[in-house]
Design an enzyme around this catalytic site. Structure first.
Site: not given
Ligand SMILES: *[C@@H]1O[C@H](CO)[C@@H](O)[C@H](O)[C@H]1NC(C)=O
Ligand SMILES: *[C@@H]1O[C@H](CO)[C@@H](O)[C@H](O)[C@H]1NC(C)=O
Ligand SMILES: *[C@@H]1O[C@H](CO)[C@@H](O)[C@H](O)[C@H]1NC(C)=O
Ligand SMILES: *[C@@H]1O[C@H](CO)[C@@H](O)[C@H](O)[C@H]1NC(C)=O
Ligand SMILES: *[C@@H]1O[C@H](CO)[C@@H](O)[C@H](O)[C@H]1NC(C)=O
Ligand SMILES: *[C@@H]1O[C@H](CO)[C@@H](O)[C@H](O)[C@H]1NC(C)=O
Ligand SMILES: *[C@@H]1O[C@H](CO)[C@@H](O)[C@H](O)[C@H]1NC(C)=O
Ligand SMILES: *[C@@H]1O[C@H](CO)[C@@H](O)[C@H](O)[C@H]1NC(C)=O
Ligand SMILES: *[C@@H]1O[C@H](CO)[C@@H](O)[C@H](O)[C@H]1NC(C)=O
Length: 504
Positions: A43, A186, A328, A392, A437
């Site tokens: 990324q 993850e 998240y 994250e 993140w």
């Protein structure tokens, strides 16, 4: 009238929950609590075809099934020194990144690429001399394509030996300076995304209505998860035998957590919550902690769920020195009666319906700090309070410059979640670090360059890929450097914003 009333209520709720701070500061966290930020190799690095790197399954997926890719990304491969300067300016204690397996060992096993070794040595050294603790992820979606082609990658047990060979090189070359290793990023969502839904590399699925060219959503997620656990355990065992005494580091495993709330108070929905937790977290946390899969999974998945031999169970149990939490989302969960479709997959096995709070577009994730607190407390109570790192946490914004730079909504989100982490720590959670993140805008796994999570804006139209701080970078920095976050109140945000406007 009812409508007006409920709108007023919604407005009030927003205003009240929109407070920016519960009034905590850096000093309220334990002294050695690590605050950092994160990126990953594909990324951020770019230089996808440079200096001997070969494609990973993520390169292939992006090039064949998506309109954008990470060929250049942020060009971190060439700009790492500049980026470490930004980290220092921000005041980060720690930084999380991943190693690209196919940059280090282009064919997955066999010859090591000296330029790959040199790049990571340089980058790690730059972090360390600047007082930033590196947290390294060994596998972040980017399996060398050659191993996928040769034997099906994570679907085959042969991956265990090759993964162990790869991490051996990493421990040997970088372990004198790296103390925190996360084997698998993850792992649960890599498995679900790549083998149940086909939305992420390697893009496999088979359920009716899905369009993957191959896959088997009934069996592959469970098979891949099993191999991920065994590969992790093998890596961890190697570290303990060969490196730990000398290097003194630790090896963890990371999971994507979702804060679950029942949709109603019905008994069915409460039972559904436990099943959801078993499938999302217990799937891997239970073997890592107790050596076997949750009973609810064994009952439902039956013969499609691999079985640990006694020896494997012993190997996996206790193999994670810490658990990385990627957090998240929050969702309302209700019980879903199994439908006899003949094509069971991960979701139908789980047997719950999830309604995510917020949405998946810009600023989409709901500010639901209870989700973070709930997950941390659940792991504390159900899995023996292991050391945790929030690897994250963050929320996206769309690439519109004005809105993006003045990302007060991101500040609100991060502030609320960091407050939740503090609450959990005060209530006994063994959480030891928190990583935003992402450090800068990246090539995002689902949204490409359209919605990004960075505290630094990256102008992807600029050949120089210029980085500029968003308001959130200034806010995080002030938090990290300051002793009193009273400025975090709404007055402080306005001030920060005004100061920011007049300086740009
Ligand atoms: C699968 O392909 C069909 C036909 O192209 C399309 O109508 C459908 O929306 C696709 N489904 C998914 C989940 O992408
Ligand atoms: C998936 O694998 C199982 C077990 O081998 C098999 O029964 C099932 O038909 C396969 N499903 C698909 C869609 O290939
Ligand atoms: C959902 O997305 C829209 C923009 O598309 C945004 O205005 C709205 O605030 C989002 N909802 C939530 C709960 O974040
Ligand atoms: C705090 O911890 C206790 C004991 O582990 C637990 O019963 C309680 O629910 C926790 N409180 C919160 C708000 O998580
Ligand atoms: C980003 O937006 C462009 C233009 O709308 C679209 O073509 C592309 O598919 C989007 N990328 C992703 C990953 O959604
Ligand atoms: C991004 O870079 C392009 C090309 O250099 C430039 O035209 C544009 O103004 C830049 N955008 C911003 C917001 O700086
Ligand atoms: C925080 O406190 C320390 C010592 O108490 C002081 O040296 C430092 O300047 C303070 N930082 C800020 C940003 O006020
Ligand atoms: C932080 O600053 C605010 C406003 O200046 C002050 O009211 C508060 O007492 C301070 N808190 C601490 C812990 O110093
Ligand atoms: C804004 O700028 C003023 C004047 O330089 C300074 O005193 C204040 O601390 C700044 N506020 C923030 C939140 O950075």
């Amino acid at each position: 009238m009812d409508l007006v009333l409920s709108l007023t209520t919604i407005f009030l709720v927003l205003v009240c929950s929109g407070k920016y701070s519960n009034g905590y500061s850096r000093n309220d966290f334990p002294k050695d609590f690590a605050f950092g930020s994160a990126i990953s190799a594909y990324q951020w690095e770019g230089a996808a075809n440079e200096d001997g790197r070969k494609p990973s399954i993520w390169d292939t997926f992006a090039h064949t099934l998506r309109t954008e890719n990470g060929d250049t990304a942020c060009d971190g491969y060439h700009k790492y020194k500049e980026d470490v300067k930004l980290m220092v300016e921000t005041g980060l204690n720690a930084f999380r990144f991943s190693i690209s397996w196919s940059r280090l060992i282009p064919n997955g096993r066999g010859p090591i690429n000296p330029k790959g070794v040199q790049f990571y040595k340089n980058f790690i050294n730059e972090l360390v001399i600047n007082g930033i603790e590196p947290h390294v992820t060994l596998f972040h979606y980017d399996l060398p394509q050659s191993l996928e082609d040769e034997y099906g990658g994570w679907r085959s047990r042969r991956i265990i030996k090759d993964f162990t060979g790869y991490v051996d090189v990493c421990f040997k070359e970088f372990g004198n300076k790296v103390k925190f290793w996360n084997t698998i990023n993850e792992a649960n969502i890599f498995t679900i995304g790549g083998y149940n839904d086909g939305l992420t590399a390697p893009g496999r699925c088979s359920s009716p209505g899905q369009n993957c060219s191959s896959g088997n959503s009934s069996t592959e997620p469970y098979l891949v998860a099993h191999n991920l656990l065994l590969a992790h355990a093998s890596a961890s065992t190697l570290y303990r035998k060969k490196y730990k005494d000398m290097q003194g580091g630790s090896v963890g495993y990371s999971l994507f957590a979702i804060g679950f709330n029942p949709s109603t108070n019905s008994k069915d929905d409460k039972i559904a919550i436990q099943r959801a937790r078993d499938f999302w977290l217990g799937w891997m946390l239970k073997p890592l902690t107790f050596g076997d899969y949750p009973d609810s999974m064994k009952r439902t998945v039956g013969s499609r769920l691999p079985v640990f031999t006694e020896e494997e169970s012993e190997l996996v149990k206790g193999s994670a020195d810490f658990i990385g939490i990627i957090q998240y989302l929050s969702a309302k969960v209700s019980n879903k009666k199994p439908s006899p479709s003949g094509h069971p997959d991960f979701y139908s096995d789980m047997g719950v319906s999830m309604t995510f709070l917020g949405n998946f577009s810009s600023f989409g994730y709901a500010v639901a700090p209870w989700a973070m607190e709930g997950v941390l407390d659940y792991i504390k109570q159900s899995y023996g309070n292991p050391p945790l790192y929030i690897l994250e946490n963050g929320t996206p914004t769309e690439g519109d410059l004005q809105m993006d730079l003045k990302d007060t909504r991101r500040i609100e989100f991060l502030d609320a979640y960091m407050g939740a982490v503090l609450n959990a720590v005060r209530n006994g959670s063994n959480t030891r670090g928190y990583f935003v993140w992402s450090f800068m805008d990246l090539f995002e796994i689902l949204s490409g360059y359209n919605y990004t999570f960075g505290m630094y804006y990256v102008n992807f139209s600029d050949p120089q890929l210029k980085r500029s701080p968003k308001l959130s970078a200034r806010w995080y920095s002030a938090f990290l450097k300051g002793n009193n976050t009273s400025f975090l109140g709404s007055q402080g945000i306005t001030q920060l914003q005004n100061n920011f406007s007049s300086s740009s």
